[in-house]
Structures are given as C-alpha cells and as structure tokens.
Design a protein around this motif. Structure first.
Motif, PDB file in Angstrom:
ATOM      1  N   ALA A 259      -7.655  -5.226 -11.845  1.00 25.38           N
ATOM      2  CA  ALA A 259      -8.379  -5.511 -10.592  1.00 25.38           C
ATOM      3  C   ALA A 259      -7.425  -5.434  -9.403  1.00 25.38           C
ATOM      4  N   ALA A 260      -6.213  -5.986  -9.578  1.00 23.37           N
ATOM      5  CA  ALA A 260      -5.239  -5.975  -8.479  1.00 23.37           C
ATOM      6  C   ALA A 260      -4.825  -4.540  -8.160  1.00 23.37           C
TER       7      ALA A 260
ATOM      8  N   GLU B 273       0.817  -1.221   0.000  1.00 27.34           N
ATOM      9  CA  GLU B 273       0.000   0.000   0.000  1.00 27.34           C
ATOM     10  C   GLU B 273       0.847   1.267   0.000  1.00 27.34           C
TER      11      GLU B 273
ATOM     12  N   PRO C   3       0.341  -3.252  -6.974  1.00 23.62           N
ATOM     13  CA  PRO C   3       0.049  -4.636  -6.603  1.00 23.62           C
ATOM     14  C   PRO C   3       1.306  -5.501  -6.597  1.00 23.62           C
TER      15      PRO C   3
ATOM     16  N   SER D 270      -6.622  -1.798  -8.646  1.00 30.15           N
ATOM     17  CA  SER D 270      -7.665  -1.038  -7.955  1.00 30.15           C
ATOM     18  C   SER D 270      -7.854  -1.549  -6.525  1.00 30.15           C
ATOM     19  N   ALA D 271      -7.573  -2.847  -6.278  1.00 30.82           N
ATOM     20  CA  ALA D 271      -7.680  -3.375  -4.902  1.00 30.82           C
ATOM     21  C   ALA D 271      -6.627  -2.718  -4.000  1.00 30.82           C
TER      22      ALA D 271
ATOM     23  N   GLU E 127      -7.413   0.810  -3.244  1.00 34.28           N
ATOM     24  CA  GLU E 127      -8.491   0.889  -2.259  1.00 34.28           C
ATOM     25  C   GLU E 127      -7.934   0.683  -0.838  1.00 34.28           C
ATOM     26  N   SER E 128      -7.118  -0.369  -0.671  1.00 36.87           N
ATOM     27  CA  SER E 128      -6.596  -0.617   0.677  1.00 36.87           C
ATOM     28  C   SER E 128      -5.549   0.423   1.078  1.00 36.87           C
TER      29      SER E 128
END
Ligand code: AMP
Length: 416
Positions: free
Chosen positions: A137-138, A118, A123, A140-141, A144-145
């Motif tokens: 997807a990774a 983070e 990612p 944006s994950a 987000e975190s």
C-alpha cells in the motif's frame, strides 16, 4: 529526441538533471568538484544560446529534509564555475513562480530532489514490522504521488536535458519519468553524450582485436558483465580476486586466497562459453601470494593454481603482467574494469599500475581505451593518467549496468 548542440534554446527554460552528488567535508565544503565541472559545458551551452536554466540534482541519500544534504552548500562553486549568480529554491516543489520569472541567462537551482520520497518512488518511514500488505500500500501511494511530483518539475520548463549519467540506471522521477512531458524537447547533455559515445565505440562496432580486462574481488558481482562481454570481445583478461574461484573450480590449490565456492560452476561455465565463442581467456597464471592480508606480509611468486597453504594471491606476478601487456598492445580497443590486485596496498598495486601504464601507451599508439568502474578509475587517476587514456567513465553503477548490456532507464526515456 533532440540534440543539445543544435537545439534552439532562445527564450526557453531548460530543466537539467545533473549529478551534483559531490563529497562534502564536516564543514560542508566540497572536497571533489569533478561532477560539477563535468556538467558546466552543458549548462553554459543553454545560457550561451539564450536560454535559462533550472538545475536539479540529488545529494547523498537523505530520508527527508536534512541540512547535511542541502544543495545550498554547493551554490558558491556552481556560481564560480558558471561565472554568474544563481537563485536557489529551498523546496523543489515550490519553485513555480521563480521558474516562471526566469529571464534568458538566469539560473535557478532546486533543492535536493531526494528530500522527497517521490523522486525515487520508494516509500519511507515504514515500520520494521510492516506487513507485506502495508508495504504494498505504501509503495502504491508513493508511486501515485510521484506522478504529481514529476508533473510539477516538468511544469517549470520548456525542455528537458538529462546530463546525469551516474543515475541513468535509476528509473527515478527526474532521471526518467519526467521525459514523457517533453516528447519533442528532450535531449542528452554533453556528459551523457560522451559516456554513451565512448561505450558504443568500445562495444558497438569496435576496432579489433577488442580486449576486456575485468578485475576486482568477486565473480558474483562481475558475472553479468563477463557474460555480456563474452559475446563481444576477442580477448578477456580476468584478474584480481576472481582468479582463484576459476583455479579452484579447475582443481587448483589456492591456499587461503579469496574464493566463492558457490560461483565455481559459474566459472566453469564461463570457460566453456568462451571456448565455444572463440574468446581467448587469460587468467593470471602466476601470482604474488602473501602470508597475510597486509602490505608488509612475506611474499612468494607461485602459480595461481598451486598456492601453498597459509598464502593468498594478492597481485599478478611479473610474468603474467607481461602477458597482459602484450595482449593490450596487440589490441585496437581495450576496456578495463576492476583492479587486478589488492591495489590499495602499494606492494600489491604493481600489476594494476602496470595496466594503467600500458593503457596509456596503447592510447599513444591510437588504440581506443576505456576505463570504467570505481577502482580502476581510481587507479588511473592515482597514476595521473586520467587524461592519457581515451575515456574515463564517471558512471560507477550506471557504467556497470551498461556493460552488462542492460537498457538504462535514463537513456531509454530520452531515446523513446
Ligand atoms: P570490485 O569493486 O569488485 O571491482 O573490487 C575491487 C576490489 O578488489 C579492490 O578493493 C581490491 O583490493 C580487490 N581485489 C583485487 N584483487 C584481489 C585479490 N587478489 N584478493 C582480494 N581482493 C582483491
């Protein structure tokens, strides 16, 4: 934004992003503590003014928790330099209680921020054959975190200081994103202040003539800087391996010298723009050429646009060095980035060392001299002149991006 010199730290907890990315040997001993020493005035200021410290940094490029990159290895040196014991949080996300209990004068060091993906917001652990969808997807994950990561760091403190110029060009959690949680309590530390002041003094409203000396290996890696400087400087000295691309582009014969054929148009464009803007360009007309890329090679002196086959340009020749020296001594502000020869080999370090020496002389005659970028910094340091020029930037990549005229996220986040 606030100013570290006037901010009232009494009873406040300051979270400070420093650049403690120091080199360690195989026994995890620090081999160069320059970066730690550089941040001490900022850290001491907070403590002297009645605040407590939460220090955060990265170390190396870990891809997760890695013993080798633990900041615990450098605790002893921070304690020595600060003159006080410090506490250590071995997980930067689990420091709430320790941070909350800090009393004025106390110090907490957080474990390497990059143990968490983070921090960089990138990612990790993606399969090599991951599809674009999976990569997206990774990404944006982790983005987000990252929000929770940054919020947790911010929750430890009352104010935020960024003193890590070396990472100011990165929009990472601790270097930029965290600033939003301290709209009225964010500021630069003294390292950052010094770097920004020096570059602004050189390029903002400089005493003229302003001369930039840009050396190094490749046009492609310096083009951003050169283009930006063309709008600012009176004289531009281009040296090092870049010279031969310019010479070949103008029809010269360069033997086996370094050349980027795909940058020849760029080189011609730079010459045309310089003419249009009235910038005097100085390319080393005469060079020392060698019959192999080695310190003991046979050498000749020849024009940089007429190098015999089997020879390659390695350093500026004495006549060209004299020309550069004259330009430096006639200037009031000089910026230097990049060696003008293969200075790692002593026989081809003559031109580069002469520049370092002349900058020292120009500084004595009250010119403002700024040295920035890895190899030229190494050259002035090697000559023992690091404190004989006006300013030596520690910034590396951040300095180069600043010289390209880019807005650095770490600076913008404090200023906005
Ligand atoms: P940079 O990182 O772009 O500033 O480039 C620094 C490197 O440029 C140093 O390792 C120098 O050895 C190299 N360099 C300087 N002059 C030459 C030259 N004439 N031929 C090849 N490499 C050079």
């Amino acid at each position: 934004m606030q100013n570290i010199s006037s901010y009232d730290f009494t009873g406040k907890k300051a979270i400070v992003r420093v650049d403690f990315n120091v080199p360690l040997n195989e026994n995890f001993e620090i081999t160069d503590d320059t970066r730690i020493r550089a941040a001490i005035p900022t850290l001491k200021k907070v403590l002297e003014k009645g605040g407590s410290l939460i220090i955060m940094s990265h170390l190396g490029r870990p891809k997760g928790v890695t013993e080798k990159y633990s900041l615990k290895h450098i605790i002893y040196r921070i304690e020595e330099l600060l003159g006080t014991k410090i506490q250590f949080a071995d997980d930067c996300m689990k420091a709430s209680q320790t941070a909350a209990a800090l009393k004025p004068g106390e110090v907490l060091l957080l474990e390497n921020l990059r143990f968490y993906a983070e921090e960089e917001g990138k990612p990790r652990g993606l399969a090599e054959d991951a599809t674009d969808e999976e990569k997206k997807a990774a990404k944006s994950a982790v983005k987000e975190s990252q929000k929770a990561f940054v919020k947790t760091l911010a929750s430890y403190a009352d104010c935020y200081i960024n003193d890590a110029f070396g990472t100011a060009h990165r929009a990472h959690g601790s270097t930029a994103l965290i600033a939003q949680y301290f709209p009225n309590d964010k500021m630069f530390g003294y390292v950052m202040e010094g770097e920004i002041k020096a570059i602004d003094k050189a390029l903002g409203d400089p005493a003229r003539p302003l001369t930039a000396i840009i050396g190094g290996a490749k046009v492609s890696s310096k083009i951003g800087i050169i283009e930006h400087l063309l709008g600012l400087v009176d004289n531009l000295v281009i040296g090092g391996g870049m010279v031969y691309t310019f010479m070949k582009a103008q029809g010269g014969k360069i033997g086996s010298s370094l050349c980027e054929d795909d940058q020849m148009d760029v080189a011609l464009n730079i010459m045309a723009k310089a003419k249009e803007k009235g910038v005097k360009i100085l390319l080393t007309d005469d060079v020392v050429a060698a019959d192999s890329f080695s310190n003991d090679a046979k050498t000749i002196i020849c024009p940089s646009n007429d190098i015999p086959d089997g020879f390659e340009g390695m350093d500026a020749a004495p006549s060209s060095v004299e020309e550069i020296k004259a330009v430096i001594m006639a200037s009031k502000t000089i910026l230097w980035n990049g060696p003008i020869g293969v200075f790692e080999m002593p026989n081809f370090a003559v031109g580069t060392n002469a520049i370092a020496e002349t900058l020292k002389k120009a500084t004595e005659q009250s010119a403002f001299t700024l040295v920035g970028g890895g190899d030229s910094v190494a050259a002035v340091t090697q000559m023992g002149y690091a404190d004989k020029v006006s300013y030596v930037s520690t910034g590396g990549g951040a300095m180069l991006e600043y010289l390209e005229g880019k807005v650095l996220p770490g600076i913008a986040a404090i200023r906005e």
